[in-house]
Design a protein around this motif. Sequence first.
Motif, PDB file in Angstrom:
ATOM      1  N   GLN A  81      71.640  25.498  -1.407  1.00 17.05           N
ATOM      2  CA  GLN A  81      72.156  25.718  -2.757  1.00 17.05           C
ATOM      3  C   GLN A  81      73.505  26.436  -2.707  1.00 17.05           C
ATOM      4  O   GLN A  81      73.817  27.118  -1.734  1.00 17.05           O
ATOM      5  CB  GLN A  81      71.151  26.541  -3.559  1.00 17.05           C
ATOM      6  N   ASP A  82      74.261  26.290  -3.782  1.00 19.14           N
ATOM      7  CA  ASP A  82      75.552  26.970  -3.927  1.00 19.14           C
ATOM      8  C   ASP A  82      76.399  26.766  -2.672  1.00 19.14           C
ATOM      9  O   ASP A  82      76.761  27.720  -1.979  1.00 19.14           O
ATOM     10  CB  ASP A  82      75.324  28.461  -4.197  1.00 19.14           C
ATOM     11  N   LEU A  83      76.689  25.508  -2.359  1.00 21.12           N
ATOM     12  CA  LEU A  83      77.394  25.173  -1.120  1.00 21.12           C
ATOM     13  C   LEU A  83      78.692  25.943  -0.948  1.00 21.12           C
ATOM     14  O   LEU A  83      79.457  26.121  -1.902  1.00 21.12           O
ATOM     15  CB  LEU A  83      77.705  23.677  -1.093  1.00 21.12           C
ATOM     16  N   HIS A  84      78.920  26.390   0.292  1.00 26.48           N
ATOM     17  CA  HIS A  84      80.161  27.037   0.689  1.00 26.48           C
ATOM     18  C   HIS A  84      80.877  26.099   1.648  1.00 26.48           C
ATOM     19  O   HIS A  84      80.241  25.273   2.310  1.00 26.48           O
ATOM     20  CB  HIS A  84      79.889  28.357   1.412  1.00 26.48           C
ATOM     21  N   VAL A  85      82.180  26.266   1.773  1.00 31.26           N
ATOM     22  CA  VAL A  85      82.938  25.471   2.736  1.00 31.26           C
ATOM     23  C   VAL A  85      82.378  25.681   4.142  1.00 31.26           C
ATOM     24  O   VAL A  85      82.308  24.752   4.956  1.00 31.26           O
ATOM     25  CB  VAL A  85      84.441  25.839   2.677  1.00 31.26           C
ATOM     26  N   SER A  86      81.926  26.892   4.433  1.00 31.75           N
ATOM     27  CA  SER A  86      81.388  27.219   5.768  1.00 31.75           C
ATOM     28  C   SER A  86      80.060  26.514   6.069  1.00 31.75           C
ATOM     29  O   SER A  86      79.587  26.560   7.203  1.00 31.75           O
ATOM     30  CB  SER A  86      81.214  28.729   5.905  1.00 31.75           C
ATOM     31  N   ASP A  87      79.467  25.869   5.076  1.00 30.09           N
ATOM     32  CA  ASP A  87      78.225  25.120   5.312  1.00 30.09           C
ATOM     33  C   ASP A  87      78.493  23.763   5.957  1.00 30.09           C
ATOM     34  O   ASP A  87      77.553  23.083   6.384  1.00 30.09           O
ATOM     35  CB  ASP A  87      77.468  24.904   3.992  1.00 30.09           C
ATOM     36  N   SER A  88      79.747  23.377   6.046  1.00 26.85           N
ATOM     37  CA  SER A  88      80.099  22.086   6.641  1.00 26.85           C
ATOM     38  C   SER A  88      79.749  22.117   8.129  1.00 26.85           C
ATOM     39  O   SER A  88      80.266  22.944   8.892  1.00 26.85           O
ATOM     40  CB  SER A  88      81.587  21.822   6.453  1.00 26.85           C
TER      41      SER A  88
END
Length: 104
Positions: A81-88
């Motif tokens: 949830q609430d995706l961050h760029v760092s989740d890539s």
Amino acid sequence: EDKVTQPPGDVILTQGQTATLNCTFSTIRSDPYLFWYKQEVNSYPKFILRRSLYSADNSPEFVKDRFDAELKDSSVPLMIQDLHVSDSAVYYCALRPTSEFPTV
């Protein structure tokens, strides 16, 4: 025979959205343990969470309010949830292997 399947291809989303990464499995175990890992470029896979019929554990780095999965029948989709760029990253689903030898 144990088997884990993830759909091929990229999931393209934007910051703030929710990602659902699918994983299906088959096993002869009555108590399967499923794991999710995150692998960033030039890094090793990092443990995110483990799910079984009786327990649910998350790595402290991957808090349950953002990274969660529910083990149901033969699937354990990972929700971010609430995706961050760092989740890539590349995300892997894994199944604890069935032992070749019965436990005594």
